[in-house]
Design an enzyme around this catalytic site. Structure first.
Site, mmCIF file in Angstrom:
data_model
loop_
_atom_site.group_PDB
_atom_site.id
_atom_site.type_symbol
_atom_site.label_atom_id
_atom_site.label_comp_id
_atom_site.label_asym_id
_atom_site.label_seq_id
_atom_site.Cartn_x
_atom_site.Cartn_y
_atom_site.Cartn_z
ATOM 1 N N SER A 1 5.387 -20.543 0.583
ATOM 2 C CA SER A 1 5.656 -21.946 0.858
ATOM 3 C C SER A 1 4.961 -22.798 -0.189
ATOM 4 C CB SER A 1 5.148 -22.343 2.249
ATOM 5 O OG SER A 1 5.610 -21.468 3.244
ATOM 6 N N ASP B 1 -5.092 -10.008 2.690
ATOM 7 C CA ASP B 1 -4.891 -8.602 3.022
ATOM 8 C C ASP B 1 -5.475 -8.348 4.406
ATOM 9 O OD1 ASP B 1 -4.601 -5.909 3.190
ATOM 10 O OD2 ASP B 1 -5.402 -5.464 1.213
ATOM 11 N N ASP C 1 -4.229 -2.838 6.667
ATOM 12 C CA ASP C 1 -4.610 -1.662 5.890
ATOM 13 C C ASP C 1 -3.988 -0.420 6.496
ATOM 14 O OD1 ASP C 1 -6.074 -3.053 4.071
ATOM 15 O OD2 ASP C 1 -8.032 -2.225 4.642
ATOM 16 N N GLU D 1 0.829 -1.206 0.000
ATOM 17 C CA GLU D 1 0.000 0.000 0.000
ATOM 18 C C GLU D 1 0.866 1.259 0.000
ATOM 19 O OE1 GLU D 1 -3.214 0.241 2.766
ATOM 20 O OE2 GLU D 1 -3.494 -1.929 2.806
#
Length: 825
Positions: free
Chosen positions: A279, A351, A354, A197
């Site tokens: 991974s 996500d 923020d 971001e």
């Protein structure tokens, strides 16, 4: 005359000096010998403890795996803490100090900015609040582990690991909240959203939103998850610092804060939120295996460290029988198996972080603007003790969204107008409801697919994609963790900083466990994850707009489907696979590149025969990677400091493939030249630079170049990884194959000017679990079990790891190499 000379003052001084030097050397040798004899680097014997309930027996097998046999789970976790301290004391001490923001007490000024940033995040502060909410029984187990750590450190006596003497320090007290804090650090280590971001915010200063998506493309085949023109929005809001000459002069005159976190300050301590840090795992049902029972493979990719991230152990107590990879600092087997079930993790990459732009109240800098008007920042004072320097006192501010990170982060302050705006971090891991350690302990107790999945409901952060198999023949894939519910087309979808004063950007709710991606016993007979996009059947909205590229998953899928039935040997072959599908879209440009460089003719046959296989002895692999590196720089170095800051942390491969697919992409045109270059022109320039660089680094004969020469895995010691002499002593180095996109991963450190193809991120362990006979399961990891640098067990596994070899992972070993008996007083 000769007699006089023989007894001259100078000769007497020389004899006296040599005598004293000899005595000094003998004393030093005696001290070293005394230390080596006294150091309990292979601890064995009987130990008494006042905090243990009943005796615990620990037997080490021929592969140095300890087998803990206790009469209660509390005593088993106590013994695990004892082992972590006796085998990995320094690693634990650094983990404790890192999570608490207390490195500077022993390392001085060089870690103050890191301590300040982690204090700003409030890792230990959040851990203390979370621990209060744990069930009493789990608190007791975490405390038993902490008691074991402290007893283990105390049992070492004066002959501590060498690092303590070099830093003038002693082991500190390990508390239960230190374990909770270390679980949060693992979540931070595997979290990259906020950095992405920030990068988009930075790029938006001088690029359009469309151009930002050129540099950070959406997942292949997807449209951007947000259709908001965020670059225009930020410019209209006046978010950025003014770039006028007068403001630049004022900035230069303003006193520089030396304790703001720089991008390079994170790298020695955590993985620095590397893109593609993930991974592999896959699991096969009996219909796809020779034995008719499941096989499960897992290789988590992390920053390589010496000693290793992992310590293998077996814990046996009533209601507990589990073996696998433990994480020093955490009271559980994180990755492993019981007698009935096996599991492996990959990073889901949702996500869950923020950034919020908070608008500072122009009438009161202690307030910010919320949806309904001004709100006061919550504040607390922090004091960092600095070795040989006065302490640093500073104030941490927090908004309704989270800690204000821009006050301690240099890059954030460079971007935004910090008089008008601040950046806050909203992050699930800091929630007081986080009880990840509870989930880990319950996983260790699981005796069925159902009980294991029930335990995963308590796993909070970092979100993981868990491959599971049981001895009944079931296989499953389950995403576990907490993530906000997002809607495509609504707001920014977490791709760039949100507006803190607009309620529409706030998180409304978290996804329930039932809506997380999952699958069980599919008709295909296999399941796999490699950080690719994974969508739930009950929630079509993606968990992020920033999935990793799907090349590893696509290669795993093709190998799984290429055979009707697999066995452990084929699983091992898959884990060692070095074909990089990320090279395929660029291969035509690479093979058609032409240059006038003197080594073009000698290198041409290796270029033409290269098939994307990144083996250690491949010449073509080295030339290709050098060329791809230079082509990336040719296209994106025009981004200036933004590219310099990000390259290495980001590989820019998605952007490179996207732009190279358009022969006349404007990104291939070299700025500030009268000609208009196309992508083949850029490829030619990149090959010329690549050959020049390889000639300087590896000599005039391409036939002598090999990928493994340049591509060495470095398991780095903290904090001595970069110090002359000491780094050679403490680091572990070995050539490896692969690249950032191969199943056998080896991510080059492209921002390292002296060794750009050196790898610090690779498979931190490999394991294969055979559900037909779990005693036939195997493992390997990059260094060794011991954290004592003088021990033969510190680095002895590195070559076997590089060669993709394995060791048995058995609960019933044939031999016992040493034994510890812990008795209660």
């Amino acid at each position: 005359m000769n007699s006089f000379a023989a007894n001259s003052p100078l000769k007497r001084f020389v004899r006296y000096f040599l005598y004293l030097l000899g005595v000094l050397l003998l004393l030093i040798a005696g001290l070293i010998a005394t230390y080596l004899v006294s150091a309990k680097s292979s601890f064995s014997g009987v130990v008494t403890s006042a905090t243990l309930n009943q005796p615990v027996q620990i037997q080490f097998d021929e592969n140095d795996i300890p087998h803990i046999k206790a009469k209660s789970q509390s005593d088993a976790f106590y013994a695990l803490g004892f082992l972590h301290a006796t085998e990995r004391s320094w690693q634990l001490e650094l983990s404790r100090r890192l999570a608490s923001g207390r490195l500077s007490e022993i390392l001085g000024e060089r870690t103050v900015s890191l301590d300040r940033f982690l204090r700003t995040l409030g890792i230990k502060y959040a851990a203390e609040k979370q621990y209060e909410r744990y069930p009493t029984e789990i608190k007791q187990l975490i405390k038993a582990y902490a008691d074991g750590v402290n007893a283990g450190n105390q049992s070492l006596g004066w002959a501590l690991p060498i690092e303590y003497f070099l830093t003038g320090s002693q082991p500190g007290h390990w508390s239960p909240t230190d374990s909770v804090a270390w679980s949060l650090m693992m979540a931070l280590d595997l979290g990259d959203n906020w950095q992405k971001e920030l990068f988009r915010l930075e790029l938006s200063q001088y690029l359009t939103t469309v151009q930002v998506w050129d540099v950070m493309p959406p997942y292949p085949g997807n449209a951007p998850v947000s259709n908001l023109d965020f670059a225009k929005l930020y410019k209209e809001l006046g978010v950025y610092k003014q770039s006028s000459k007068s403001s630049e002069k004022q900035s230069q005159n303003k006193q520089h804060d030396p304790y703001l976190l720089q991008s390079t300050d994170l790298q020695p301590w955590i993985s620095d939120n590397q893109e593609g840090l993930g991974s592999n795992n896959w699991v096969l049902a009996g219909k796809k295996t020779v034995s008719g029972k499941p096989l499960l493979a897992n290789d988590p990719h992390l920053g390589l460290s010496a000693p290793s991230t992992w310590y293998f152990a077996h814990l046996e107590a009533p209601g507990l029988n589990v073996i696998g990879a433990t994480l020093p600092g955490i009271p559980a087997v994180v990755l492993g198996r019981t007698t009935k079930i096996a599991w492996g993790f990959t990073n889901t990459g949702p996500d869950v972080q923020d950034l919020y732009l908070e608008k500072i109240d122009p009438n009161n800098p202690n307030q910010y603007i919320g949806p309904d008007g001004p709100l006061s920042f919550l504040v607390r004072e922090e004091i960092i003790q600095i070795k040989d320097k006065p302490p640093l006192r500073f104030v941490v501010k927090q908004s309704q969204h989270g800690p204000i990170i821009s006050d301690s982060h240099a890059r954030s302050q460079k971007i935004i107008d910090s008089k008008r705006f601040a950046l806050a971090l909203r992050w699930t891991a800091l929630d007081t409801e986080n009880q990840t350690l509870l989930g880990g302990i319950m996983m260790n107790r699981a005796d069925s697919m159902e009980s294991f999945k029930s335990a995963l409901r308590y796993h909070y952060a970092p979100m993981q994609t868990v491959a599971i198999a049981d001895t009944q023949g079931n296989i499953a894939l389950q995403v576990a963790g907490t993530t906000p519910r997002r809607q495509p087309g609504q707001g920014l979808y977490g791709v760039a900083p949100a507006l803190g004063w607009e309620r529409s950007f706030d998180w409304v709710s978290y996804l329930p466990f039932e809506q997380l991606p999952s699958a069980i016993n599919p008709d295909s007979g296999w399941l796999a994850s490699a950080n690719q996009q994974i969508i739930s059947n009950t929630n079509p909205n993606p968990l992020t707009g920033d999935w990793d590229l799907p090349f590893r998953y696509d290669r795993i899928k093709s190998m799984l489907e290429a055979k009707d039935q697999h066995d452990r040997a084929s699983m091992q072959t898959m884990q060692g696979d070095t074909l990089s599908l990320a090279s395929v879209p660029l291969m035509d440009l690479f093979k058609q590149a032409k240059t006038n460089h003197s080594l073009q003719a000698a290198a041409q046959s290796f270029i033409q025969s290269f098939d994307g296989n990144m083996t250690k002895d491949s010449i073509g692999a080295l030339i290709f990677n050098a060329w791809a590196d230079q082509l990336t720089r040719t296209l994106f170095s025009r981004l200036g400091d933004s590219f310099t800051e990000e390259y290495g942390r980001r590989h820019f491969r998605a952007a490179l493939i996207t732009q190279a697919s358009n022969p006349n992409s404007p990104w291939c045109d070299v700025p500030n030249t009268p000609a208009v270059e196309n992508c083949q022109d850029a490829a030619n320039v990149a090959l010329d630079k690549a050959l020049a660089d390889l000639k300087e680094r590896h000599g005039n004969s391409p036939s002598d170049w090999q990928w493994g020469q340049a591509h060495q895995a470095i398991s780095e010691h903290r904090p001595f990884k970069g110090l002359p002499i000491l780094s050679n002593f403490f680091n572990v180095r070995v050539p490896i194959p692969g690249d950032a996109f191969t199943v056998n991963v080896g991510r080059p450190a492209l921002n390292n000017p002296t060794a750009p193809y050196q790898s610090n991120h690779a498979a931190s362990l490999r394991a294969i679990y055979d559900l037909n006979d779990l005693e036939q399961s195997v493992f390997m990891f990059p260094t060794g079990q011991s954290g004592w640098v003088q021990s033969g067990r510190y680095r002895h596994l590195s070559k076997a790891w590089s060669d993709n070899a394995f060791l048995p992972l058995t609960m019933n070993p044939n031999q016992v190499s040493r034994e510890i008996l812990i008795k209660s007083k």
